[in-house]
Each structure stands twice: as C-alpha cells, then as structure tokens.
Design a protein around this motif. Structure first.
Motif: not given
Length: 347
Positions: A87-106, A244-251
C-alpha cells in the motif's frame, strides 16, 4: 448552536466498514485455527482451544504451541506487513502494480541476508534476529535506492516497474550463485529459505516481528492524513502543509522496514504486496488510508494464512515454497488490475 449529525449515507458507510472489518477478522481467526488443526497430525478444534487455555493433552501441546501456532502467527504478522508495504509503495509511486517483490526490494533484502548468513556461518558465528532484519533493511534500501535513481530518468511508471524487476533478477541471480557454491551443508540449506517459507519460526522470532511491524504499522497509521493528502497529488499535499521530501523519505523507510522484516524471517514472498491493496480497495470501495491501513494488514494476514495452508498440505509431505503459492493466486489479480486500468484509460 447547530448540530452536524451524520447523514444516512454516512451511517451506511460506517456500518458497511464495520461489517467488512468484522468479516476479515473472523476469517483470520478461522484460518488461524484451520492452519493449526490441519497437518501430518490432525488436531481437533476443541483440542486447540483446550491447549491454548493450558489444559490440552501432552501429545498435542508441542505440535500446537511450538510448531504450528508460531508459524501461523508469523503468517499473520508478515502477511500484514506485506499488505502495508505494498500500500505504501503504491501510494509512493502512484502505481497499482508497485510492490516490494516487483520493485526488487525483497530480492535486495534476500541478497543482503544471504551474504550475512554465509559470512557468519563460515566463521561459526550465531546470527541474531535483529542482525538479519538490519541486513535485510540495508539490502532493501540499496535496491530502493537504485529504483529511485532510475526513476529520475524514466517518467513512465511502466518502465520503472520493469527496471525494478531487472534489479530483482540481478539480486536473485547473485543470491543463487552464493547459495549454489557454498560448501557448508548448513549454508546450502539456505536455498529453502531463499524460496520463501514460514517454517522453522520460533516464538523469539515472533516477538521481534511484533515489535518491528507494530512500530512501522503504528507510524504508518499516524501518517494517515499526509498519505491521504499525497494521494490527491504533490501540489495538493504541499498546500496542506506536507513536507514532501520528508514524507517521501518516511514512506521509503517504512515500506523497506516492513518488507525487510518479512524477508529476514520468511525469505521473499511474491505478489502479496501488489494484490492485497487492490483487493481491499475494491472490497471497501475507498482508498482512504484510515481504512486501507488496517484493511491491508488484515487482508495480507488472510492471504498468507490461506497460501501457507495450501503450501503445507497440497502435496504433503512435500512443502511448496510460500512464494510459489502466492504467485499462483496473485498473478490473476495483477492481470485483472492491468485490464481495469486499461479500460479506465483507453488509448
């Protein structure tokens, strides 16, 4: 003095949300008992209740308390963490298919944990849960850093997701090389962990999970208003006083911490972070963080409990990796989301 009473529609929504949260909570409890009950040794529901109350039979106590119960609680906590992270990553990127696995974070977390485990086991040093989470967090931040760096040159979100997938493949390939050429038998067993599993989790691990996920989840909930403003666009959020800068870092920090906790204990678990937020948005018919944060947590818990049950029992005694099962059920959701998005934005 004027009284502002809730409208009929407002009451309807409150009742609807209360019912939906109640249903999700009951499903979590149902699958919790089902996961504890079903296995190589079947445990009656009545025996589970008796054991949890301290009056169960000795023959079931070890199975329930030491093996199945911590595993099921871990599935709830880590599944909820994945739902929140998505949910946080989809909010950050404004993208419905963003996720920790897809973005390589996992995958970045998996690589960092694998390196730490190989090095420490080579020298016979015991690895603590805290160290594994820190290593996973460092790997997650490194992968996220690459994704954010690439995003500066790729305005299209579709290409950004492809870049995340490429980063994930690179991290996974390096991890496989490390595991494949490891000499020690204990290190070779890392292959099972690298595929994703909730097995072997102790109550000590669960305690650490609770602390990390509760802290990250609590901070996420406190950010409900800034997240709601950010969903309306950066300009709107700035006009509402959001830095915005602090908010994005927090996300980034919160989503990375949540996904790192999952990877440290269960390995990479795919598609939960993408699918659950989308299902919850359609189930509740809202994207408001005040509702989506607890909904995504409960939805992730249900998803992982169900998938873990399938992974353990479908081909018993052989156990499937949890990531295999979550992918089987998650891919159709992603395809559905992309089709709906295409219909909403025709060429």
């Amino acid at each position: 003095m004027k009284l502002h009473l809730p409208t009929y529609s407002g009451w309807n929504k409150k009742i609807k949300y209360t019912i939906l949260f109640g249903i999700l909570f009951l499903i979590v409890i149902f699958f919790l008992f089902l996961n504890i009950s079903i296995g190589s040794v079947s445990v009656p529901f009545s025996e589970i209740v008796e054991t949890l109350m301290g009056n169960g039979k000795d023959m079931f106590r070890n199975i329930i308390i030491e093996i199945r119960f911590p595993r099921s609680v871990a599935a709830i906590i880590l599944g909820g963490a994945l739902g929140l992270s998505g949910f946080l990553l989809q909010t950050f990127f404004h993208n419905p298919i963003a996720g920790p696995y897809v973005l390589g974070i996992s995958s970045g977390s998996k690589l960092a944990v694998a390196i730490v485990m190989v090095v420490f086991l080579r020298f016979g040093i015991r690895i603590s849960s805290v160290l594994m989470i820190l290593a996973a967090f460092a790997g997650a931040m490194l992968s996220m850093g690459f994704v954010l760096l690439i995003s500066r040159w790729l305005p299209q979100t579709a290409m950004l997701v492809v870049s995340g997938i490429m980063i994930g493949y690179i991290c996974s390939a390096i991890t496989d090389l490390i595991v494949t050429f490891a000499e020690d038998s204990d290190i070779v067993n890392l292959h099972n962990w690298s595929m994703g599993s909730f097995s072997g989790i102790s109550w000590g691990n669960v305690a650490v999970m609770i602390i990390v996920v509760a802290a990250a989840g609590g901070l996420t909930f406190l950010m409900s208003k800034p997240i709601s403003a950010y969903q309306m666009g950066e300009s709107y959020a700035e006009s509402m006083g959001v830095n915005i800068r602090s908010f994005r870092i927090a996300l980034v920090l919160l989503s990375s911490m949540l996904s790192a906790c999952v990877t440290a204990f269960a390995g990479p678990v795919s598609f939960v972070g993408i699918a659950v937020p989308q299902i919850m948005k359609r189930m509740f018919h809202t994207a408001k963080p005040l509702f989506m944060i607890p909904a995504c947590f409960l939805g992730g818990a249900v998803w992982c409990l169900f998938c873990d049950l399938i992974a353990r029992t479908l081909f018993a005694p052989t156990e499937l990796s949890i990531s295999t099962v979550t992918a089987i059920f998650g891919v159709p959701v992603v395809i559905y989301v992309m089709i709906c998005r295409k219909k909403e934005r025709p060429d």
